[in-house]
Scaffold this motif. Structure first.
Motif, PDB file in Angstrom:
ATOM      1  N   LEU A   1      31.685  27.924  29.400  1.00 49.35           N
ATOM      2  CA  LEU A   1      31.405  28.972  30.378  1.00 49.35           C
ATOM      3  C   LEU A   1      32.601  29.895  30.563  1.00 49.35           C
ATOM      4  O   LEU A   1      32.429  31.106  30.775  1.00 49.35           O
ATOM      5  N   LEU A   2      33.823  29.356  30.482  1.00 56.88           N
ATOM      6  CA  LEU A   2      35.010  30.174  30.703  1.00 56.88           C
ATOM      7  C   LEU A   2      35.090  31.339  29.721  1.00 56.88           C
ATOM      8  O   LEU A   2      35.658  32.379  30.038  1.00 56.88           O
ATOM      9  N   HIS A   3      34.528  31.162  28.513  1.00 54.89           N
ATOM     10  CA  HIS A   3      34.531  32.266  27.556  1.00 54.89           C
ATOM     11  C   HIS A   3      33.819  33.487  28.111  1.00 54.89           C
ATOM     12  O   HIS A   3      34.073  34.616  27.691  1.00 54.89           O
ATOM     13  N   ARG A   4      32.898  33.256  29.049  1.00 52.89           N
ATOM     14  CA  ARG A   4      32.104  34.357  29.584  1.00 52.89           C
ATOM     15  C   ARG A   4      32.427  34.632  31.052  1.00 52.89           C
ATOM     16  O   ARG A   4      31.711  35.376  31.713  1.00 52.89           O
ATOM     17  N   LEU A   5      33.503  34.026  31.545  1.00 52.63           N
ATOM     18  CA  LEU A   5      33.928  34.283  32.915  1.00 52.63           C
ATOM     19  C   LEU A   5      34.993  35.382  32.849  1.00 52.63           C
ATOM     20  O   LEU A   5      36.173  35.120  32.675  1.00 52.63           O
ATOM     21  N   GLY A   6      34.564  36.620  32.952  1.00 52.88           N
ATOM     22  CA  GLY A   6      35.486  37.731  32.856  1.00 52.88           C
ATOM     23  C   GLY A   6      36.097  37.824  31.465  1.00 52.88           C
ATOM     24  O   GLY A   6      35.569  37.315  30.480  1.00 52.88           O
ATOM     25  N   SER A   7      37.240  38.460  31.389  1.00 53.06           N
ATOM     26  CA  SER A   7      37.978  38.640  30.147  1.00 53.06           C
ATOM     27  C   SER A   7      39.210  37.757  30.171  1.00 53.06           C
ATOM     28  O   SER A   7      39.491  37.062  31.159  1.00 53.06           O
ATOM     29  N   ARG A   8      39.996  37.777  29.083  1.00 51.57           N
ATOM     30  CA  ARG A   8      41.252  37.046  29.091  1.00 51.57           C
ATOM     31  C   ARG A   8      42.143  37.532  30.224  1.00 51.57           C
ATOM     32  O   ARG A   8      42.803  36.727  30.908  1.00 51.57           O
ATOM     33  N   GLN A   9      42.180  38.850  30.464  1.00 49.95           N
ATOM     34  CA  GLN A   9      43.006  39.381  31.555  1.00 49.95           C
ATOM     35  C   GLN A   9      42.576  38.803  32.896  1.00 49.95           C
ATOM     36  O   GLN A   9      43.410  38.460  33.736  1.00 49.95           O
ATOM     37  N   ILE A  10      41.262  38.710  33.114  1.00 47.30           N
ATOM     38  CA  ILE A  10      40.745  38.169  34.372  1.00 47.30           C
ATOM     39  C   ILE A  10      41.027  36.678  34.458  1.00 47.30           C
ATOM     40  O   ILE A  10      41.431  36.163  35.511  1.00 47.30           O
ATOM     41  N   ARG A  11      40.845  35.952  33.364  1.00 47.45           N
ATOM     42  CA  ARG A  11      41.085  34.506  33.393  1.00 47.45           C
ATOM     43  C   ARG A  11      42.566  34.179  33.588  1.00 47.45           C
ATOM     44  O   ARG A  11      42.900  33.103  34.096  1.00 47.45           O
ATOM     45  N   ASN A  12      43.432  35.083  33.189  1.00 50.80           N
ATOM     46  CA  ASN A  12      44.859  34.881  33.438  1.00 50.80           C
ATOM     47  C   ASN A  12      45.225  35.075  34.904  1.00 50.80           C
ATOM     48  O   ASN A  12      46.314  34.684  35.327  1.00 50.80           O
ATOM     49  N   ARG A  13      44.327  35.674  35.680  1.00 51.58           N
ATOM     50  CA  ARG A  13      44.608  35.984  37.081  1.00 51.58           C
ATOM     51  C   ARG A  13      43.716  35.204  38.052  1.00 51.58           C
ATOM     52  O   ARG A  13      44.189  34.704  39.067  1.00 51.58           O
ATOM     53  N   GLY A  14      42.430  35.151  37.761  1.00 48.12           N
ATOM     54  CA  GLY A  14      41.478  34.545  38.686  1.00 48.12           C
ATOM     55  C   GLY A  14      41.722  33.057  38.860  1.00 48.12           C
ATOM     56  O   GLY A  14      42.153  32.359  37.936  1.00 48.12           O
ATOM     57  N   THR A  15      41.440  32.548  40.059  1.00 41.95           N
ATOM     58  CA  THR A  15      41.700  31.143  40.381  1.00 41.95           C
ATOM     59  C   THR A  15      40.422  30.428  40.792  1.00 41.95           C
ATOM     60  O   THR A  15      39.472  31.030  41.294  1.00 41.95           O
ATOM     61  N   LEU A  16      40.428  29.117  40.584  1.00 39.63           N
ATOM     62  CA  LEU A  16      39.282  28.309  40.976  1.00 39.63           C
ATOM     63  C   LEU A  16      39.088  28.344  42.486  1.00 39.63           C
ATOM     64  O   LEU A  16      37.961  28.491  42.978  1.00 39.63           O
ATOM     65  N   GLY A  17      40.183  28.232  43.238  1.00 41.71           N
ATOM     66  CA  GLY A  17      40.081  28.270  44.695  1.00 41.71           C
ATOM     67  C   GLY A  17      39.553  29.586  45.198  1.00 41.71           C
ATOM     68  O   GLY A  17      38.770  29.640  46.152  1.00 41.71           O
ATOM     69  N   GLY A  18      39.956  30.688  44.562  1.00 38.94           N
ATOM     70  CA  GLY A  18      39.468  31.999  44.965  1.00 38.94           C
ATOM     71  C   GLY A  18      37.988  32.171  44.699  1.00 38.94           C
ATOM     72  O   GLY A  18      37.271  32.766  45.518  1.00 38.94           O
TER      73      GLY A  18
END
Length: 485
Positions: free
Chosen positions: A285-302
């Motif tokens: 699922l992470l492959h489709r959770l935003g982009s690499r830029q978003i995955r480098n920033r977004g958090t599970l808690g958020g």
């Protein structure tokens, strides 16, 4: 306003800007560094991509981020690289040289962001690395849109850059000057405008109690859209990224169950190794959770605290039986994730509390997990419907069935009636039809731009059908994954 001290392309800089200033605004409007472009101002197009690293980290490494939705104040003590900093003494970085040789730039607007994504891909590899795979290229470039449709020469550049000579450049220098280590100054009791970065969980809970209306920020991938899309001032910001306790992943037991505590500040990219090893469907699922830029920033808690009904991770966490921990000055309490979500954008989080960490139980070896996301486009899109399923088979009967959906209600929610319809049943078409029919008792979906209520109801039923077909044909994929190479 407060000072920010950081490195820009290897040179120390000091700036004094408002709390809701983004890195993009800092570069273009305050420093006159205009190579970084604004396209969408929402973290979708990648034109504003820059690279950031922490020089004090044990193994400093540059990661790509969207400058348009990243607070400038989070640069404190960091090293920022823009497209202007890649060239050294007239010699281009391999990412730049490969883009020139492969004619990877057309109108040129997206090119700086593409180059910076290629830069971070190049820097993450070694001289002995194999050429990047299709999956690695898509992960690195999925957050960079080219409206001239020049993806093929960009792909060629990505494959070629590894073979080009690399100059000894600033981004490899380990002898950056030392910045003055100034501890963060807590805001005054009546401060109307501040950006504060607590250094401990205790400090965080104290400032949260003093300023219950201040906005908490980590990745800012959703919050910052209020500033860029709605022009809402973000005058009081409490940044949790300096709290090391919130960036830890640790094995643990909770009520006799083995699993992992995931700090609320852990990013999706930091979570990838754990998910790859123990939760492959979640990792997919992470492959489709935003982009690499978003995955480098977004958090599970958020993603949890944001309480969006179409957040990607909450349905999976519900199916896995996750527990969330909430911290305040007075206490720390734990509750199941399904008790955390109350109504649309409303949670059990008190005004003085913060989400501190999330417990994910280890899956029993006999428990299977499937996660399927439906969205209008494959890359970097929000869910219309997301379904997560866990179960085990015992004597050919389904046991411990848990089904959760996003996009089907005002909150991420389990499909309890559908679960009951399948619990203890053999794998039959009739049994799954009963589960599909039970969805109407579980949900009354919403109508919005991403899908009508009728579409969502049918889509959720189709995902249950997909589960049936998967179980009926073990070892055979009945539908192509979004990433099928």
């Amino acid at each position: 306003m407060a000072n920010i001290e950081f490195f820009l392309n290897g040179n120390p800089r000091q700036c004094h800007v408002a709390p809701d200033t983004s890195i993009l605004t800092l570069l273009r409007e305050h420093l006159g560094i205009t190579g970084t472009k604004e396209g969408c101002a929402s973290g979708d197009c990648g034109a504003c991509t820059v690279a950031i690293a922490d020089p004090d980290a044990p193994t400093p490494a540059y990661i790509s981020i969207n400058a348009c939705i990243t607070p400038a104040h989070q640069l404190q003590g960091k090293s920022l690289m823009t497209v202007e900093g890649l060239e050294l003494n007239g010699q281009l970085h391999p990412a730049q040289a490969a883009m020139v040789e492969c004619h990877g730039s057309q109108c040129g607007f997206c090119t700086p962001g593409v180059v910076m994504s290629l830069f971070t891909l190049h820097e993450s590899r070694t001289e002995t690395s194999e050429p990047p795979t299709s999956e690695q290229l898509e992960a690195a470039l999925s957050g960079n849109l080219c409206r001239c449709t020049g993806y093929r020469p960009i792909r060629d550049a990505a494959l070629q850059m590894q073979s080009l000579a690399q100059p000894s450049a600033l981004w490899h220098e380990a002898s950056l000057p030392v910045l003055s280590a100034q501890p963060p100054v807590a805001p005054d009791d009546n401060a109307e405008c501040f950006f504060y970065q607590p250094a401990s969980l205790e400090d965080l809970t104290h400032v949260r109690a003093r300023y219950p209306d201040a906005r908490l920020i980590a990745g800012g991938t959703d919050l910052w859209l209020e500033a860029t899309q709605q022009l809402t001032p973000l005058n009081q910001l409490i940044d949790i990224t300096g709290v090391k306790a919130l960036s830890v992943i640790e094995t643990a037991q909770l009520e006799g169950q083995e699993g992992w505590w995931i700090g609320a500040g852990v990013t999706y990219s930091q979570l990838e190794p754990l998910l790859n090893a123990h939760f492959p469907a979640f990792a997919h699922l992470l492959h489709r959770l935003g982009s690499r830029q978003i995955r480098n920033r977004g958090t599970l808690g958020g993603n949890i605290a944001n309480a969006s009904p179409i957040g990607d991770t909450p349905p999976v966490l519900l199916a896995l039986g996750a527990v969330v921990e909430l911290a305040s000055i007075d206490q720390t309490r734990q509750l199941s994730l399904e008790d955390f979500f109350l109504d649309y954008k409303r949670t059990a989080l008190a005004a003085s509390e913060v989400v501190s960490r999330v417990f994910i139980p280890r899956l029993d070896e006999h428990v299977k997990c499937h996660v399927w996301k439906l969205s209008k486009r494959r890359e970097d899109d929000i869910s219309a419907v997301l379904g997560a399923f866990t179960y085990r088979l015992e004597n050919e009967r389904l046991r411990d069935v848990r089904i959760a959906f996003g996009g089907m209600a005002a909150i991420p929610k389990r499909a309890l009636k559908a679960e009951q319809a399948l619990e203890g049943q053999l794998i039959t078409a009739d049994g799954f039809r009963q589960a599909q029919a039970a969805l109407s008792k579980d949900f009354s979906p919403m109508d919005d731009v991403r899908g009508s209520a009728r579409y969502r109801q049918q889509a959720a039923a189709n995902l249950i059908e997909r589960l049936y077909l998967t179980l009926s044909s073990p070892g055979q994929e009945v539908m192509l994954h979004a990433y099928a190479h």
